[in-house]
Structures are given as C-alpha cells and as structure tokens.
Design a protein around this motif. Structure first.
Motif, PDB file in Angstrom:
ATOM      1  N   LYS A 150     -16.976 -96.148 116.898  1.00  0.00           N
ATOM      2  CA  LYS A 150     -16.379 -95.135 116.026  1.00  0.00           C
ATOM      3  C   LYS A 150     -15.189 -95.671 115.232  1.00  0.00           C
ATOM      4  N   ASP A 151     -14.832 -96.931 115.439  1.00  0.00           N
ATOM      5  CA  ASP A 151     -13.679 -97.539 114.786  1.00  0.00           C
ATOM      6  C   ASP A 151     -12.406 -96.728 115.061  1.00  0.00           C
ATOM      7  N   LEU A 152     -12.196 -96.440 116.337  1.00  0.00           N
ATOM      8  CA  LEU A 152     -10.987 -95.769 116.788  1.00  0.00           C
ATOM      9  C   LEU A 152     -10.132 -96.758 117.563  1.00  0.00           C
ATOM     10  N   LEU A 153      -8.815 -96.641 117.447  1.00  0.00           N
ATOM     11  CA  LEU A 153      -7.936 -97.436 118.293  1.00  0.00           C
ATOM     12  C   LEU A 153      -8.143 -97.023 119.741  1.00  0.00           C
ATOM     13  N   PHE A 154      -8.210 -98.003 120.610  1.00  0.00           N
ATOM     14  CA  PHE A 154      -8.387 -97.756 122.035  1.00  0.00           C
ATOM     15  C   PHE A 154      -7.011 -97.725 122.698  1.00  0.00           C
ATOM     16  N   SER A 155      -6.720 -96.649 123.422  1.00  0.00           N
ATOM     17  CA  SER A 155      -5.424 -96.557 124.100  1.00  0.00           C
ATOM     18  C   SER A 155      -5.608 -95.894 125.455  1.00  0.00           C
ATOM     19  N   VAL A 156      -4.747 -96.238 126.391  1.00  0.00           N
ATOM     20  CA  VAL A 156      -4.748 -95.620 127.712  1.00  0.00           C
ATOM     21  C   VAL A 156      -3.362 -95.054 127.971  1.00  0.00           C
ATOM     22  N   HIS A 157      -3.301 -93.909 128.640  1.00  0.00           N
ATOM     23  CA  HIS A 157      -2.031 -93.214 128.856  1.00  0.00           C
ATOM     24  C   HIS A 157      -1.921 -92.839 130.330  1.00  0.00           C
ATOM     25  N   LEU A 158      -0.950 -93.457 131.009  1.00  0.00           N
ATOM     26  CA  LEU A 158      -0.750 -93.268 132.438  1.00  0.00           C
ATOM     27  C   LEU A 158       0.741 -93.066 132.716  1.00  0.00           C
ATOM     28  N   LYS A 159       1.111 -93.077 133.976  1.00  0.00           N
ATOM     29  CA  LYS A 159       2.513 -92.922 134.363  1.00  0.00           C
ATOM     30  C   LYS A 159       2.827 -93.960 135.423  1.00  0.00           C
ATOM     31  N   ALA A 160       2.821 -95.222 134.996  1.00  0.00           N
ATOM     32  CA  ALA A 160       2.924 -96.332 135.938  1.00  0.00           C
ATOM     33  C   ALA A 160       4.324 -96.513 136.506  1.00  0.00           C
ATOM     34  N   THR A 161       5.265 -95.685 136.089  1.00  0.00           N
ATOM     35  CA  THR A 161       6.606 -95.759 136.669  1.00  0.00           C
ATOM     36  C   THR A 161       6.761 -94.714 137.772  1.00  0.00           C
ATOM     37  N   MET A 162       6.486 -93.457 137.464  1.00  0.00           N
ATOM     38  CA  MET A 162       6.599 -92.409 138.478  1.00  0.00           C
ATOM     39  C   MET A 162       5.510 -92.556 139.540  1.00  0.00           C
ATOM     40  N   MET A 163       4.258 -92.783 139.109  1.00  0.00           N
ATOM     41  CA  MET A 163       3.152 -92.991 140.050  1.00  0.00           C
ATOM     42  C   MET A 163       3.084 -94.491 140.360  1.00  0.00           C
ATOM     43  N   LYS A 164       4.063 -94.981 141.090  1.00  0.00           N
ATOM     44  CA  LYS A 164       4.307 -96.422 141.138  1.00  0.00           C
ATOM     45  C   LYS A 164       3.288 -97.202 141.957  1.00  0.00           C
ATOM     46  N   VAL A 165       2.429 -96.526 142.719  1.00  0.00           N
ATOM     47  CA  VAL A 165       1.367 -97.220 143.441  1.00  0.00           C
ATOM     48  C   VAL A 165       0.036 -97.057 142.721  1.00  0.00           C
ATOM     49  N   SER A 166      -0.332 -95.820 142.432  1.00  0.00           N
ATOM     50  CA  SER A 166      -1.669 -95.544 141.896  1.00  0.00           C
ATOM     51  C   SER A 166      -1.847 -95.978 140.446  1.00  0.00           C
ATOM     52  N   ASP A 167      -0.937 -95.597 139.562  1.00  0.00           N
ATOM     53  CA  ASP A 167      -1.161 -95.823 138.132  1.00  0.00           C
ATOM     54  C   ASP A 167      -1.084 -97.291 137.719  1.00  0.00           C
ATOM     55  N   PRO A 168      -0.233 -98.119 138.322  1.00  0.00           N
ATOM     56  CA  PRO A 168      -0.333 -99.555 138.009  1.00  0.00           C
ATOM     57  C   PRO A 168      -1.696-100.135 138.365  1.00  0.00           C
ATOM     58  N   ILE A 169      -2.285 -99.657 139.457  1.00  0.00           N
ATOM     59  CA  ILE A 169      -3.622-100.135 139.816  1.00  0.00           C
ATOM     60  C   ILE A 169      -4.620 -99.738 138.740  1.00  0.00           C
ATOM     61  N   MET A 170      -4.565 -98.480 138.302  1.00  0.00           N
ATOM     62  CA  MET A 170      -5.490 -98.010 137.264  1.00  0.00           C
ATOM     63  C   MET A 170      -5.265 -98.752 135.954  1.00  0.00           C
ATOM     64  N   PHE A 171      -4.010 -98.998 135.627  1.00  0.00           N
ATOM     65  CA  PHE A 171      -3.703 -99.782 134.431  1.00  0.00           C
ATOM     66  C   PHE A 171      -4.342-101.158 134.541  1.00  0.00           C
ATOM     67  N   GLY A 172      -4.244-101.770 135.716  1.00  0.00           N
ATOM     68  CA  GLY A 172      -4.858-103.078 135.935  1.00  0.00           C
ATOM     69  C   GLY A 172      -6.366-103.042 135.777  1.00  0.00           C
ATOM     70  N   TRP A 173      -6.989-101.955 136.222  1.00  0.00           N
ATOM     71  CA  TRP A 173      -8.435-101.821 136.038  1.00  0.00           C
ATOM     72  C   TRP A 173      -8.807-101.814 134.554  1.00  0.00           C
ATOM     73  N   VAL A 174      -8.001-101.117 133.748  1.00  0.00           N
ATOM     74  CA  VAL A 174      -8.278-101.075 132.308  1.00  0.00           C
ATOM     75  C   VAL A 174      -8.123-102.463 131.695  1.00  0.00           C
ATOM     76  N   VAL A 175      -7.061-103.162 132.075  1.00  0.00           N
ATOM     77  CA  VAL A 175      -6.849-104.531 131.585  1.00  0.00           C
ATOM     78  C   VAL A 175      -8.044-105.412 131.953  1.00  0.00           C
ATOM     79  N   CYS A 176      -8.506-105.283 133.180  1.00  0.00           N
ATOM     80  CA  CYS A 176      -9.633-106.116 133.639  1.00  0.00           C
ATOM     81  C   CYS A 176     -10.911-105.811 132.876  1.00  0.00           C
TER      82      CYS A 176
END
Length: 747
Positions: free
Chosen positions: A247-273
């Motif tokens: 669709k030629d859309l910018l791809f972005s992910v929106h999380l809370k890797a500071t407040m959710m300091k265990v879960s959201d960094p893991i999910m962010f890492g999954w997106v990076v991978c």
C-alpha cells in the motif's frame, strides 16, 4: 503533622530539570516570604542509580535514596509533592547514564546484559529497580485527576495550535492482532479472602521453575493474568510489513517500552527481528558475538558493530540498507539523522507518538524527509481500538478544531501500582513449551495458561481500596464539574468485567442523583467523547491506568497542542497531595536545541499550574491564609501569562523558557501587590513588581542575549549543577531583584 508548611519539589531529568534551575529560585523567594518552606529531592535517573550503589562510591559521591523517602512521605497526610517529568529509562538509556557517570568518576559497575554469577545477578537486580517506570508507581499512592484549567482552555481557543487536514480519502491505518494477544488470553479473578500466590512454570519436558512466590493479595483485590503469544505476534508483524509495502504506507510500531519495561522491549525486539530477518539470518553469529540485543533496537546494532573488521561492517551495513530499500518504508523519528522507529525502543512511546501522527493528518516522517501516510501497529487489542476509532473519526468528520472543541478530562485508576504498569516483577518470558500456573495459599489453581517458548506472561494486581477511591473521585469530579462521566470498561475483557462489578458496587455508596454516569467499552466511549467534543461539550473519561496514560496525552494534544499544559492532581489516599506538571515526551529534543543554539523552548506552564494547586492544598491543610493569598495571586498570574501569550517560542532570539519565568515572576508579583488579603505581602511584592516592570526591556535583552551559541551542560543525565544554573539564570538584573526578596524573607 509538622507545624511548618512544606512543599517538596522534585529534581528530575532533561528539559524539566534545566527549567527548574531557573524557576525554583523564584519560587523559593516568593514562598519564603509567606513562611512556606520548599525543599528539593533528586529523583533523576542518575541520582537513582547512584543511590543504589553506595558501597561502590566514595562518601562524597553517595546520595540518599530520595525516591524511597518520598514513597514513605506519600503515606502521610502532610505530604505535598510537586513532581516533574522524569526519565522512565529503557535499557539503552540506562546504559548511557551509567557510562556518563563512570566518565565523571563514579566507580559504578557495568550493566550486566546476561548476568551469570551471583555478583552479576545482584548488580542487575539493583539496576532493575531504576529501569523503566521506577518513579511513578512509588509516588502515585492515589488516583489521577487530570484536566485543562479554564484559563488554559481559553488560551487554546484564542491561540489555536496547528492541526493537519483530514479528508475522506486519507490512507492512514491503525492495525492490531486479532488472536493470541493479551485481550484474548486474559483471565481475571476477585479474591474473597487474603491470599499468597505462587507462579510456576511446568514444561512439557517435565522441567519446573518457580517464577514468583509470595505475591500477597487482600480480600477484594482483582488479579489478572494474560499471555502475549510470540508466534501469532510475529506472524501479525510479517503480514503488516508486507501490507505496508503493497500500500506504500510508512511502517511504524507504537509501544510503551519504558513503562512496560519487561514486556514491551521484548515485543519491540520481535518487530526488529521480523523487519530485519534477512540481516539477522545472514549475520546472526557475528551479531551475537558483538552483543547485539534486538530489544535495544537498530541503533544498538549500529553501535555494537563499529568494532568489527571493515569487511564485516560493510557487509552488515549493506544488507541493512538493502532491506530498508526493498521492504516497507520505515517511519522516522528523526529523518534528518536517519533515525527510524526501530532504532531505539524509547523513541516510539505510544502516548506521544500516536497523538502526533493523528494531529499530522495520519502521517509520519519518511527517510526522504517528507510526511507520508502511515500504518501504525499497536499489537494488543486492549487499547488499539481507541486510536483506530479516532483515525476513523477524523477521516469521516475532518480534523478536530481546538477553537470550538470541548474538553475530555480524566479520572484515572493508578493508585497502589494499579494494573499493567505495576506488573514488571510479575512478567516473564516462557522458557519453553508448557503451562504457567498461579496457585493460592491452599495450592488451588487460580490461573493456568498454555505457553510456548518466548511467549510473554504477565500477572497484574488492582487493589480494592484503590478502586473504591477511584469511583469516589469520579463521582466527586462529576458533581463538582457538572460534566457527564463515562467509565471506559469492556465487559468482554477479563479484567474489565471484574472492574465493572466493582464500579457498580461502589457507585451505590455515593449520591449520584442528577449525575450522568455511564459505563461504555473503550471504542464506544471514545466515539461518544469525540462526538460531544465536536459539539463543544465536555465529558469526563474515567479509565484504568494504561488508558489514563494514553488519554491524558491524546486529548490534551488535540485540545491544547501539548499535555504539558494540563493540571494533574493526585489526591493521595492518606490525605496528602501529589501535583504533577505534565508529560516529558518532548524533553530530549528541547535539550538538544539548548545544546545547539542556547535556546530552551520547554514550557513550564504545568509547573505554574501545579504550584498553584499545591499552595491551595497547603492553605487548606494548614488553615494558612497567607498560602491561599499566594495561590490566588498565582492563579491570576497564570491567567495573565496565558492571555499575554508569554509561552516560549521555538525560535532562537525570541522568548524562551527563561523569559517565560520572568513574566510569571512579574505577573505574580503584581497580583500579590494588588491583593488585599495580606498587607505585608502587598508591600513586599509591590516593590518587586515595580522593579521588574521598570526593567522589563533590560531583563528580556539580557535573557535573549544569552541565546544563539552552543551550551555545554557538562553532562546529559547528570549535568554540572553550577554550570546549568549559570545557563538558566543569565539575567543579573532579574537575579538581583529576586535575591533582594529572598534576603528580606530570611530577615
């Protein structure tokens, strides 16, 4: 309770901390004149790190644990704390702060990425107490009352911020998982008796591990447990990357890797991978050798590979560039520097990033330094729907109009580490395939979830007393304001279903005659609030802790252009008050501008508003007419400050944060001079008002002349205090005038 009226002012991080060095001397001089003592406590990231390692430091370097002290203080009726935004540190930020302190001579241990020895595990446990949202759960021993004061709302209507246009053909998207997320897997239970819970993993290969024990719950508490399944998450990300490319859309992910300091960094890492899967497949062994952790983002990868031989470095960089060119285009956090939304986990904080996207017509910045329609990934359905509903509403009805729209204040359930934001110590990544069970004191199973390797399992606690206080506050705000109030709760979600029963129970304890109080699921609630806002009507949103955090940025940014102008009061359950000064999401870019150009555009209005509320609370607590006179005069000064539009400008050479403090001081002095409640205050501040007004042009010139050149703070996380004070107080004329008032107050 102490006989001496006292306000505790927190020293924090980044732009708010810089601004405090300019504003606090003014506050000290004014409050001293009223017999009110202002004390500071340093809860900055750097100070919190230092406080946890006294045995590694010399006596002159060690500092007290001010956060722990304030935590104890919140349990007292005399507590009166003004809390500025602080860094909720991600792992990269924590490591940067440690490195800066080490460079400054603090003999701190390195952050253990993969602690193995007992010593490393002990060091890691200390740093874990500092990482993420370490401050707010300690201080927020009450529920949240956030709203735009009438003077701020009037200012926003008179001086509306810019809003991007929306049309029916707008291509922006918000997407979420439809299976395998927390929403689907969440179970919830209300305990009838006190209990002690144990969390245990039972693997299919007969291995067993106790993940957590000794979790104490009290009768009436609501306990939830849920799983974010890794493979459905990864499958979702893969499909959305392909869809964004098509669709030629910018791809972005929106999380809370500071407040959710265990879960959201893991999910962010999954997106990076998933996005850089080809790079990791081709160079995984090398990246493991240099210590790359996907949870820390692409920026950490670039940082770690610099030590590699030139040929390996070039091969990895070439493959990254190829993926960037061939895959869906990435949304950028800083397009000038090539920083994408996958560079650092703390750069894509959802409560700041999503309102910015919506305000900018559903666009984000691309690598070409232009704005493009974006696809926003918000994986979990518990909260994604509210953002999708607002995007759809703007597409159907156009941009919201700050000059006419109503307001959506919030009453938020956040006391006693409520809900997900207090779940860090009860969040785990499954070590393999099996089940995770929660058992009570008698050994009975409360929750049981099937898990696969890498799945994220979490358990959350919401205290009964906090819920009761939240309902009480909602009723009081509806009564005081005359606004309808809506509880945003979804009966199809495990947690919310239990909370709905509690809300109905506790509403019966209050007089609700004549009040409009409803319960709606979040998507219906935001549609309701938006329809009323477009009609110029006001609606109180009554929400849980996470939606509190999201909505108190989302609506203020639409209404006011920033959440920094909100009044944020936390009536502490013990009777004291915590007064917060707004969000700090924009703080880093303001610091960078000061470092480059000597101009700080941070807006301290939130501090002005919080101080007025703090003084009023103090006046009532101590039956102190002089404090009330100070509060009333500050309210008038704040209104004049807004009417005269003295907020900081974005441009060098124009009024910045320091100039706005001068005008606050001048308007406050004149309001105190003109009041008739206290003749001594009138005399003291009449002289000061005359001095400031007579020297207005000179003071502004001194302040503006200090701009235009780079400024070295001698540290980012722990800057040199004397140097910062010199930078933030460059007007001798203003400093002398304030000093005279301070000296007179001290006799």
């Amino acid at each position: 309770m102490s006989d001496t009226p006292k306000i505790i002012y927190t020293l924090t991080d980044e732009a708010p901390a810089l601004a405090t060095r300019s504003l606090l001397p003014i506050i000290d001089a004014y409050t001293d004149s009223a017999g009110i003592r202002v004390e500071t406590r340093d809860i900055s990231l750097a100070a919190r790190i230092i406080a946890h390692f006294p045995d590694y430091l010399s006596d002159d370097q060690a500092v007290d644990d001010h956060l722990a002290e304030l935590g104890e203080m919140t349990g007292k009726a005399s507590a009166n704390i003004i809390k500025l935004p602080n860094i909720s540190a991600s792992t990269p930020q924590l490591k940067e702060a440690i490195g800066e302190l080490q460079h400054q001579g603090y003999d701190l241990p390195d952050y253990p990425e993969d602690p193995q020895s007992d010593e490393e595990k002990e060091i890691a446990s200390r740093y874990e107490k500092v990482k993420g949202s370490a401050v707010n759960p300690v201080l927020r021993q009450g529920n949240s009352d956030r709203r735009a004061p009438a003077s701020v709302k009037a200012y926003a209507r008179k001086y509306p911020h810019s809003m991007g246009e929306w049309h029916a053909d707008n291509r922006a998207e918000v997407t979420h998982m439809n299976a395998g997320d927390y929403y689907q897997t969440e179970d919830s239970h209300t305990f009838e008796d006190d209990a002690e819970l144990t969390v245990t993993y039972f693997g299919d290969a007969a291995e067993t591990a106790v993940l957590k024990q000794g979790v104490k719950v009290q009768a009436g508490d609501v306990i939830d447990a849920a799983v974010m399944h890794a493979e459905p998450f990864r499958d979702f990300v893969r499909k959305e990357i392909a869809d964004a490319k098509e669709k030629d859309l910018l791809f972005s992910v929106h999380l809370k890797a500071t407040m959710m300091k265990v879960s959201d960094p893991i999910m962010f890492g999954w997106v990076v991978c998933e996005y850089y899967k080809e790079v990791l497949d081709a160079h995984g062994e090398t990246l493991d050798e240099v210590g790359f952790d996907p949870r820390s983002g692409l920026g950490d990868l670039y940082k770690n590979i610099q030590s590699l031989p030139d040929d390996k470095l070039a091969a990895i960089e070439a493959d990254i560039a190829r993926v960037n060119n061939e895959s869906a285009p990435l949304a950028m956090v800083d397009s000038h520097r090539g920083v994408s939304c996958l560079h650092w986990p703390n750069d894509i904080i959802i409560d700041a990033s999503m309102p910015a996207m919506i305000r900018d017509s559903g666009t984000m910045w691309g690598a070409d330094d232009n704005q493009h329609a974006a696809k926003a990934l918000i994986p979990d359905r518990c909260y994604a729907g509210i953002y999708k509903a607002m995007v759809d509403d703007c597409r159907d009805n156009g941009a919201l109009d700050p000059t006419t729209m109503g307001t959506v204040p919030n009453v938020g359930l956040m006391a006693q580490k409520a809900e997900e934001y207090g779940s860090h110590d009860k969040t785990f990544q499954a070590p393999g395939r099996g089940v995770i069970q929660v058992t009570d004191t008698a050994g009975d199973v409360v929750f049981e979830h099937n898990v696969a390797r890498e799945d994220i399992w979490r358990m959350c606690v919401t205290r009964d007393a906090a819920i009761a206080d939240w309902v009480k506050l909602a009723v009081a705000r509806a009564r005081d304001s005359g606004m309808p109030a809506v509880f945003w709760l979804d009966k199809k979600r495990g947690h919310d279903s239990e909370i709905i029963d509690k809300v109905n129970k506790y509403l019966a304890d209050h007089d609700t005659d004549g009040l409009d109080i409803q319960i709606m699921e979040p998507v219906a609630a935001i549609k309701h609030a938006l329809a009323r806002a477009r009609a110029g009507k006001d609606t109180i949103s009554v929400t849980g802790n996470v939606l509190r955090d999201y909505l108190t940025d989302l609506f203020p940014i639409m209404e006011l252009g920033t959440s920094a102008k909100m009044l944020s009061i936390v009536p502490l359950m013990a009777g004291g008050g915590l007064f917060e000064t707004g969000a700090g999401g924009s703080a880093p870019k303001h610091v960078r501008q000061l470092q480059r150009e000597g101009h700080l555009r941070w807006d301290s209005l939130g501090e002005f508003l919080a101080l007025a509320a703090s003084l009023e609370h103090l006046a009532k607590t101590y039956d102190n007419p002089r404090a009330q006179a100070m509060a009333d005069a500050l309210d008038k000064a704040n209104s004049q400050f807004l009417t005269e539009n003295k907020s900081p400008s974005r441009k060098v050479g124009e009024i910045d944060n320091r100039g706005s403090h001068f005008y606050l001081a001048m308007y406050w002095a004149r309001a105190l001079a003109d009041q008739d409640q206290d003749s001594e205050l009138s005399e003291i501040f009449g002289e000061l008002a005359d001095t400031l007004e007579a020297n207005e042009d000179k003071i502004l010139q001194e302040l503006n002349d200090a701009q235009g050149e780079p400024e070295d703070l001698h540290g980012y996380y722990y800057p040199d205090d004397e140097r910062v004070s010199q930078i933030m107080r460059p007007s001798p004329t203003l400093n002398d005038a304030i000093k005279k008032v301070a000296e007179r107050a001290k006799g």
